[in-house]
Scaffold this active site. Structure first.
Site, PDB file in Angstrom:
ATOM      1  N   VAL A   1       0.893  -1.161   0.000  1.00 51.06           N
ATOM      2  CA  VAL A   1       0.000   0.000   0.000  1.00 51.06           C
ATOM      3  C   VAL A   1       0.926   1.203   0.000  1.00 51.06           C
ATOM      4  CG1 VAL A   1      -1.702   1.322   1.306  1.00 51.06           C
ATOM      5  CG2 VAL A   1      -1.886  -1.156   1.187  1.00 51.06           C
ATOM      6  N   PRO A   2       1.049   1.869  -1.143  1.00 46.45           N
ATOM      7  CA  PRO A   2       2.193   2.761  -1.380  1.00 46.45           C
ATOM      8  C   PRO A   2       2.088   4.126  -0.713  1.00 46.45           C
ATOM      9  CG  PRO A   2       0.789   2.721  -3.307  1.00 46.45           C
ATOM     10  CD  PRO A   2       0.162   1.791  -2.307  1.00 46.45           C
ATOM     11  N   CYS A   3       2.232   4.143   0.605  1.00 47.43           N
ATOM     12  CA  CYS A   3       2.131   5.422   1.311  1.00 47.43           C
ATOM     13  C   CYS A   3       3.334   6.324   1.009  1.00 47.43           C
ATOM     14  CB  CYS A   3       2.010   5.179   2.809  1.00 47.43           C
ATOM     15  SG  CYS A   3       3.312   4.169   3.487  1.00 47.43           S
ATOM     16  N   HIS A   4       4.385   5.747   0.442  1.00 46.14           N
ATOM     17  CA  HIS A   4       5.555   6.582   0.117  1.00 46.14           C
ATOM     18  C   HIS A   4       5.289   7.484  -1.077  1.00 46.14           C
ATOM     19  CE1 HIS A   4       5.847   3.065  -2.478  1.00 46.14           C
ATOM     20  NE2 HIS A   4       6.676   3.732  -3.256  1.00 46.14           N
TER      21      HIS A   4
END
Length: 191
Positions: free
Chosen positions: A151-154
DNA sequence: ACGCGCGTTCTAA
DNA sequence: TTAGAACGCGCGT
């Protein structure tokens, strides 16, 4: 509970996976993905939590783990894999419903899975998307993301273009933001 | 650089 | 368990 860790090519970072192997479905229930800069932290965590390493005698478990590692390695060597989509094709259950602690966190993290490699969004943009002005709370929801990278929170930046924080669990804030920048650069995102 | 808004977590009753 | 204070991967001024 089991664990596995590896270091992708070109990254000075260990990726650490915590999971259950479910014999009934012959699949992996992914509990958590964490990133560390040195092995000592991993050693400490596996000890205090009494985690066991991959059961290499279990062909199926070993195979899934190998495939997962390859997926990440492909991504970090420039193939730009949609990790969220692809990992779920490998008999890996992300078990999202139990991971998201609140309705709010669910909305925030769910809105992230559509951000593809190389793309970015902002906390503000997420806010308008889910109908909330709680921008700092959105940041906190990202911080509580148990499976970063997947889950690409970056890929969430500040509205003014600054990099913003990342993970926020480590004492070394500079390492975290450098890692965030490194990840985005690898994905070809423009900062 | 400061004040603000707001979900979550911490803390004291 | 529960109110209220404190805390943040931010935003606007």
């Amino acid at each position: 509970m089991s664990y596995y860790h590896f270091k992708p090519p070109g990254l000075q970072t260990y990726i650490f996976l915590k999971y259950y192997y479910q014999n009934s479905t012959k699949s992996i229930l992914l509990q958590e993905l964490t990133m560390f800069k040195d092995k000592n932290e991993i050693l400490r965590i596996t000890k205090t939590n009494q985690l066991k390493p991959v059961d290499s005698s279990n062909k199926n478990e070993q195979q899934i783990i190998d495939n997962v590692e390859k997926l990440f390695n492909d991504h970090f060597s420039g193939k730009l894999v949609d990790l969220f989509t692809e990992i779920q094709k490998l008999k890996v259950d992300l078990d999202l419903k139990t991971k998201y602690k609140s309705e709010f966190a669910f909305k925030v993290l769910e809105s992230l899975v559509n951000i593809k490699p190389g793309e970015t969004t902002s906390y503000y943009e997420i806010g308008t998307q889910i109908g909330s002005k709680a921008y700092r709370a959105i940041g906190n929801a990202c911080k509580s993301n148990p499976i970063p990278l997947i889950v690409p929170c970056h890929r969430v930046l500040k509205k003014n273009g600054e990099i913003g924080g990342f993970m926020g669990k480590n004492s070394d804030i500079e390492w975290e933001t450098n890692l965030k920048r490194e990840l985005l650069t690898l994905e070809g995102a423009k900062l």
